[in-house]
Write a protein that holds these residues in place. Structure first.
Motif, PDB file in Angstrom:
ATOM      1  N   VAL A   5       0.839  -1.196   0.000  1.00 63.61           N
ATOM      2  CA  VAL A   5       0.000   0.000   0.000  1.00 63.61           C
ATOM      3  C   VAL A   5       0.872   1.244   0.000  1.00 63.61           C
ATOM      4  O   VAL A   5       1.974   1.250   0.564  1.00 63.61           O
ATOM      5  CB  VAL A   5      -0.966   0.030   1.215  1.00 63.61           C
ATOM      6  CG1 VAL A   5      -0.218   0.185   2.527  1.00 63.61           C
ATOM      7  CG2 VAL A   5      -2.019   1.126   1.061  1.00 63.61           C
ATOM      8  N   SER A   6       0.388   2.258  -0.664  1.00 63.95           N
ATOM      9  CA  SER A   6       0.989   3.585  -0.591  1.00 63.95           C
ATOM     10  C   SER A   6      -0.145   4.587  -0.719  1.00 63.95           C
ATOM     11  O   SER A   6      -1.276   4.224  -1.046  1.00 63.95           O
ATOM     12  CB  SER A   6       2.044   3.793  -1.681  1.00 63.95           C
ATOM     13  OG  SER A   6       1.459   3.702  -2.964  1.00 63.95           O
ATOM     14  N   ARG A 102      -1.413  -6.817  11.163  1.00 59.98           N
ATOM     15  CA  ARG A 102      -1.960  -6.575   9.833  1.00 59.98           C
ATOM     16  C   ARG A 102      -3.039  -5.500   9.886  1.00 59.98           C
ATOM     17  O   ARG A 102      -3.684  -5.294  10.914  1.00 59.98           O
ATOM     18  CB  ARG A 102      -2.584  -7.846   9.273  1.00 59.98           C
ATOM     19  CG  ARG A 102      -1.610  -9.007   9.195  1.00 59.98           C
ATOM     20  CD  ARG A 102      -1.873  -9.830   7.972  1.00 59.98           C
ATOM     21  NE  ARG A 102      -1.212 -11.111   7.904  1.00 59.98           N
ATOM     22  CZ  ARG A 102       0.058 -11.297   7.664  1.00 59.98           C
ATOM     23  NH1 ARG A 102       0.866 -10.294   7.524  1.00 59.98           N
ATOM     24  NH2 ARG A 102       0.564 -12.517   7.584  1.00 59.98           N
ATOM     25  N   VAL A 103      -3.236  -4.841   8.750  1.00 61.26           N
ATOM     26  CA  VAL A 103      -4.345  -3.896   8.562  1.00 61.26           C
ATOM     27  C   VAL A 103      -5.177  -4.446   7.416  1.00 61.26           C
ATOM     28  O   VAL A 103      -4.641  -4.812   6.370  1.00 61.26           O
ATOM     29  CB  VAL A 103      -3.840  -2.477   8.227  1.00 61.26           C
ATOM     30  CG1 VAL A 103      -5.009  -1.537   7.968  1.00 61.26           C
ATOM     31  CG2 VAL A 103      -2.959  -1.931   9.351  1.00 61.26           C
ATOM     32  N   GLU A 128       1.093  -4.323   8.953  1.00 59.80           N
ATOM     33  CA  GLU A 128       0.851  -3.112   9.727  1.00 59.80           C
ATOM     34  C   GLU A 128       2.032  -2.137   9.677  1.00 59.80           C
ATOM     35  O   GLU A 128       1.836  -0.928   9.515  1.00 59.80           O
ATOM     36  CB  GLU A 128       0.518  -3.451  11.182  1.00 59.80           C
ATOM     37  CG  GLU A 128       0.190  -2.228  12.008  1.00 59.80           C
ATOM     38  CD  GLU A 128      -0.165  -2.541  13.453  1.00 59.80           C
ATOM     39  OE1 GLU A 128      -0.356  -1.578  14.217  1.00 59.80           O
ATOM     40  OE2 GLU A 128      -0.232  -3.740  13.824  1.00 59.80           O
ATOM     41  N   ALA A 129       3.242  -2.634   9.803  1.00 61.10           N
ATOM     42  CA  ALA A 129       4.416  -1.747   9.803  1.00 61.10           C
ATOM     43  C   ALA A 129       4.536  -1.015   8.465  1.00 61.10           C
ATOM     44  O   ALA A 129       4.808   0.188   8.431  1.00 61.10           O
ATOM     45  CB  ALA A 129       5.682  -2.535  10.101  1.00 61.10           C
ATOM     46  N   ALA A 130       4.312  -1.729   7.366  1.00 56.35           N
ATOM     47  CA  ALA A 130       4.385  -1.106   6.039  1.00 56.35           C
ATOM     48  C   ALA A 130       3.244  -0.107   5.850  1.00 56.35           C
ATOM     49  O   ALA A 130       3.427   0.958   5.246  1.00 56.35           O
ATOM     50  CB  ALA A 130       4.344  -2.172   4.951  1.00 56.35           C
ATOM     51  N   TYR A 131       2.067  -0.424   6.362  1.00 60.29           N
ATOM     52  CA  TYR A 131       0.907   0.467   6.278  1.00 60.29           C
ATOM     53  C   TYR A 131       1.197   1.768   7.031  1.00 60.29           C
ATOM     54  O   TYR A 131       0.975   2.860   6.515  1.00 60.29           O
ATOM     55  CB  TYR A 131      -0.307  -0.245   6.861  1.00 60.29           C
ATOM     56  CG  TYR A 131      -1.621   0.467   6.658  1.00 60.29           C
ATOM     57  CD1 TYR A 131      -2.367   0.275   5.505  1.00 60.29           C
ATOM     58  CD2 TYR A 131      -2.144   1.310   7.636  1.00 60.29           C
ATOM     59  CE1 TYR A 131      -3.593   0.896   5.322  1.00 60.29           C
ATOM     60  CE2 TYR A 131      -3.355   1.941   7.470  1.00 60.29           C
ATOM     61  CZ  TYR A 131      -4.089   1.728   6.308  1.00 60.29           C
ATOM     62  OH  TYR A 131      -5.300   2.359   6.138  1.00 60.29           O
ATOM     63  N   ASP A 136       2.937   7.509   7.224  1.00 58.10           N
ATOM     64  CA  ASP A 136       3.966   8.483   7.610  1.00 58.10           C
ATOM     65  C   ASP A 136       4.524   9.209   6.390  1.00 58.10           C
ATOM     66  O   ASP A 136       4.731  10.423   6.417  1.00 58.10           O
ATOM     67  CB  ASP A 136       5.101   7.796   8.374  1.00 58.10           C
ATOM     68  CG  ASP A 136       4.685   7.323   9.760  1.00 58.10           C
ATOM     69  OD1 ASP A 136       3.612   7.749  10.255  1.00 58.10           O
ATOM     70  OD2 ASP A 136       5.442   6.521  10.353  1.00 58.10           O
ATOM     71  N   ALA A 137       4.757   8.467   5.304  1.00 59.94           N
ATOM     72  CA  ALA A 137       5.270   9.086   4.078  1.00 59.94           C
ATOM     73  C   ALA A 137       4.252  10.064   3.505  1.00 59.94           C
ATOM     74  O   ALA A 137       4.623  11.161   3.058  1.00 59.94           O
ATOM     75  CB  ALA A 137       5.627   8.009   3.035  1.00 59.94           C
TER      76      ALA A 137
END
Length: 146
Positions: A5-6, A102-103, A128-131, A136-137
């Motif tokens: 995801v982005s 997870r999200v 979750e960490a990547a989400y 944040d980005a």
């Protein structure tokens, strides 16, 4: 299986208004849901765009995109708004669940067409960490613009 995801941050219709568009596995959520609705034969398929943040009081971006407790539809979020820029005009809502690292986005709905069945759309599952890193980005890209 998890997806990437982005959140794409850009101008809305060439104006200084900031638009936030979710992207799943490199494809805009606008494109994904538009294709799903067209394939399902829904009249008025698509018509979505990213959230125009200047016109939508979402509060804390992190809390909102995680279905935060301080948002009125706790556990849900409008992930897209109308292509006119007004989220209330034609939103795409989803349940947002954070659990077990997870999200998950599921239980999609178009509140102006409650008879539509989105059971075949998603769910989208993210680490979750990547989400959180994607949020944040996006927040960092939005902050200098405000």
């Amino acid at each position: 299986m998890t997806s990437a995801v982005s959140f794409e941050v850009g101008d809305f219709e060439g104006r200084a208004a900031v638009r936030l568009t979710p992207v799943v596995d490199g494809v805009s959520l606008v494109e994904l849901v538009g294709a799903f609705e067209a394939a399902a034969g829904y009249e008025v398929a698509g018509g979505y765009d990213g959230l125009v943040l200047d016109q939508f009081r979402f509060g804390d971006l992190d809390s909102y995109l995680l279905g935060g407790e301080d948002w009125p539809g706790r556990g849900t979020a409008s992930l897209l708004g109308c292509d006119c820029g007004d989220v209330g005009c034609w939103p795409l809502d989803a349940r947002v669940t954070v659990a077990g690292g997870r999200v998950v986005w599921d239980e999609f709905r178009q509140p102006h067409r409650p008879q539509r069945d989105y059971a075949g759309f998603g769910p989208f599952v993210f680490e979750e960490a990547a989400y959180r890193a994607a949020i944040d980005a996006a927040a960092a890209a939005v902050t200098p613009r405000s």
